[in-house]
Design a protein around this motif. Structure first.
Motif, PDB file in Angstrom:
ATOM      1  N   TRP A  97      34.257  42.581  33.354  1.00 39.10           N
ATOM      2  CA  TRP A  97      34.258  41.568  34.543  1.00 39.10           C
ATOM      3  C   TRP A  97      33.255  40.539  34.498  1.00 39.10           C
ATOM      4  CZ3 TRP A  97      32.834  46.393  34.366  1.00 39.10           C
ATOM      5  CH2 TRP A  97      31.499  46.961  35.003  1.00 39.10           C
ATOM      6  N   CYS A  98      33.507  39.494  35.073  1.00 46.58           N
ATOM      7  CA  CYS A  98      32.735  38.415  34.974  1.00 46.58           C
ATOM      8  C   CYS A  98      31.514  38.497  35.812  1.00 46.58           C
ATOM      9  CB  CYS A  98      33.342  37.050  35.583  1.00 46.58           C
ATOM     10  SG  CYS A  98      32.066  36.017  35.924  1.00 46.58           S
ATOM     11  N   VAL A  99      30.227  38.574  35.168  1.00 48.17           N
ATOM     12  CA  VAL A  99      29.038  38.942  35.754  1.00 48.17           C
ATOM     13  C   VAL A  99      28.823  38.105  37.139  1.00 48.17           C
ATOM     14  CG1 VAL A  99      26.493  38.753  35.565  1.00 48.17           C
ATOM     15  CG2 VAL A  99      27.791  39.734  33.776  1.00 48.17           C
ATOM     16  N   GLY A 100      29.196  36.798  37.088  1.00 47.31           N
ATOM     17  CA  GLY A 100      29.223  36.021  38.226  1.00 47.31           C
ATOM     18  C   GLY A 100      30.155  36.225  39.377  1.00 47.31           C
ATOM     19  N   CYS A 101      31.420  36.313  39.240  1.00 46.76           N
ATOM     20  CA  CYS A 101      32.241  36.250  40.315  1.00 46.76           C
ATOM     21  C   CYS A 101      33.388  37.609  40.255  1.00 46.76           C
ATOM     22  CB  CYS A 101      33.066  35.027  40.212  1.00 46.76           C
ATOM     23  SG  CYS A 101      34.235  35.231  38.736  1.00 46.76           S
ATOM     24  N   GLY A 102      33.127  38.629  39.179  1.00 45.23           N
ATOM     25  CA  GLY A 102      33.862  39.503  39.102  1.00 45.23           C
ATOM     26  C   GLY A 102      35.407  39.616  38.887  1.00 45.23           C
TER      27      GLY A 102
ATOM     28  N   LEU B  20      31.831  36.635  31.287  1.00 43.58           N
ATOM     29  CA  LEU B  20      31.474  35.482  32.180  1.00 43.58           C
ATOM     30  C   LEU B  20      32.527  34.428  32.134  1.00 43.58           C
ATOM     31  CD1 LEU B  20      28.880  34.712  33.697  1.00 43.58           C
ATOM     32  CD2 LEU B  20      28.174  33.206  31.960  1.00 43.58           C
ATOM     33  N   CYS B  21      33.043  34.139  33.277  1.00 42.72           N
ATOM     34  CA  CYS B  21      34.422  33.502  33.101  1.00 42.72           C
ATOM     35  C   CYS B  21      33.961  31.763  32.861  1.00 42.72           C
ATOM     36  CB  CYS B  21      35.120  33.506  34.619  1.00 42.72           C
ATOM     37  SG  CYS B  21      34.265  32.748  35.853  1.00 42.72           S
ATOM     38  N   PRO B  22      34.979  31.103  32.806  1.00 42.16           N
ATOM     39  CA  PRO B  22      34.613  29.730  32.253  1.00 42.16           C
ATOM     40  C   PRO B  22      33.961  29.142  33.601  1.00 42.16           C
ATOM     41  CG  PRO B  22      36.859  30.020  31.412  1.00 42.16           C
ATOM     42  CD  PRO B  22      36.141  31.242  32.441  1.00 42.16           C
ATOM     43  N   GLU B  23      34.387  29.109  34.634  1.00 38.76           N
ATOM     44  CA  GLU B  23      33.714  28.516  35.906  1.00 38.76           C
ATOM     45  C   GLU B  23      32.227  29.068  36.063  1.00 38.76           C
ATOM     46  OE1 GLU B  23      36.458  29.891  35.947  1.00 38.76           O
ATOM     47  OE2 GLU B  23      37.882  28.333  36.340  1.00 38.76           O
ATOM     48  N   CYS B  24      31.756  30.309  36.022  1.00 38.26           N
ATOM     49  CA  CYS B  24      30.442  30.699  35.974  1.00 38.26           C
ATOM     50  C   CYS B  24      29.744  30.491  34.810  1.00 38.26           C
ATOM     51  CB  CYS B  24      30.320  32.385  36.167  1.00 38.26           C
ATOM     52  SG  CYS B  24      31.214  32.901  37.979  1.00 38.26           S
ATOM     53  N   THR B  25      30.294  30.253  33.541  1.00 38.38           N
ATOM     54  CA  THR B  25      29.711  29.679  32.489  1.00 38.38           C
ATOM     55  C   THR B  25      29.008  28.513  32.587  1.00 38.38           C
ATOM     56  OG1 THR B  25      30.885  31.287  30.809  1.00 38.38           O
ATOM     57  CG2 THR B  25      29.872  29.142  29.862  1.00 38.38           C
TER      58      THR B  25
HETATM   59 ZN   LIG Z   1      32.959  34.070  37.160  1.00 43.56          ZN
END
Ligand SMILES: [Zn+2]
Length: 260
Positions: free
Chosen positions: A25-30, A36-41
């Protein structure tokens, strides 16, 4: 066996199997299905886009110049501040086997290294990169060397060569003997920390290779700067000119501009 090469492969195999069964799951937003999803990247790239001068808050950095009214400490460039998303991604990469996050952290380290060289090294002068070698304990615990992974991802950069072989650690038995016998818990803690740095030493033959070279120190996270100071002392004693340091992230201090 668990700590042997076979054990390491076994653990990594188990981790890979676990990742297949439970997608990350994305470390930033889950968000599911990605580390790491594109937005959090994008957010991480923004937070590490412009390396910052980070030496002001690190009390243990070496003083490299004294003038009438000023002390100049070793300049350190950090890709970003060690907080919020940057700290979460660094911890996930270093401690939680999110090895894929190298794809965002290695370019951040590269930005810090090239910015440091741009500011500190005359154009065209080759630079030797010195890093603290991984401690045996950390290597056994993690079964990998995250800073090496970052450097491999950040390089090649023209003009930079790695000097990993120039710094070693003293055998751990000597260190263990030296640490035993601390009086109280508190002094033992600081003695152990001091010892951890004292055990760094020049490798055989390093003196000749370091003399008159331009050195940039590299680490993943800057906290007090005591590890960088030890590297600085070793390289300087060998005749190198240590221009500064580059890190992925620096721990912000109370007086750091922009701290939340
Ligand atoms: Zn994210």
């Amino acid at each position: 066996m668990w700590f042997s090469s076979t054990g390491r492969h076994l653990r990594h195999g188990l981790q890979a199997a676990a990742d297949l069964m439970a997608p990350s799951w994305c470390v930033g937003c889950g968000a599911e299905g990605t580390d790491l999803c594109p937005e959090c990247t994008d957010d991480l790239r923004l937070l590490t886009r412009r390396p910052v001068a980070a030496e002001a808050g690190a009390d243990a950095l070496p003083v490299i110049d004294v003038t009438d009214d000023d002390l100049r400490v070793l300049p350190v460039f950090a890709a970003g501040w060690y907080r919020t998303l940057v700290a979460d991604v660094v911890v996930a990469f270093k401690e939680h086997e999110r090895v894929g996050l190298r794809r965002v952290l290695a370019p951040a380290l590269r930005r810090a290294m090239t910015t440091a060289a741009d500011h500190l090294v005359p154009a065209g002068v080759p630079v030797v990169l010195l890093r603290p070698p991984p401690s045996l304990a950390a290597h056994v615990r993690r079964g990998r060397d995250p800073l090496d992974e970052l450097l491999q991802g950040a390089l090649p950069v023209e003009g930079f060569t790695r000097g990993d072989h120039l710094i070693t650690r003293r055998p751990v038995t000597e260190v263990a003997t030296a640490v035993v016998g601390g009086a109280s818990q508190k002094t033992r803690g600081s003695a152990a920390r001091r010892q951890a740095h004292e055990q760094l030493q020049l490798a055989a033959g390093a003196q000749a290779q370091l003399a008159t070279t331009e050195v940039l120190l590299v680490d993943d996270v800057l906290t007090t700067g005591s590890t960088l100071r030890r590297l600085y002392e070793l390289a300087s004693a060998a005749g190198a000119h240590v221009c500064g340091a580059a890190v992925v992230a620096a721990t912000p201090r109370g007086d750091t501009p922009g701290q939340r």
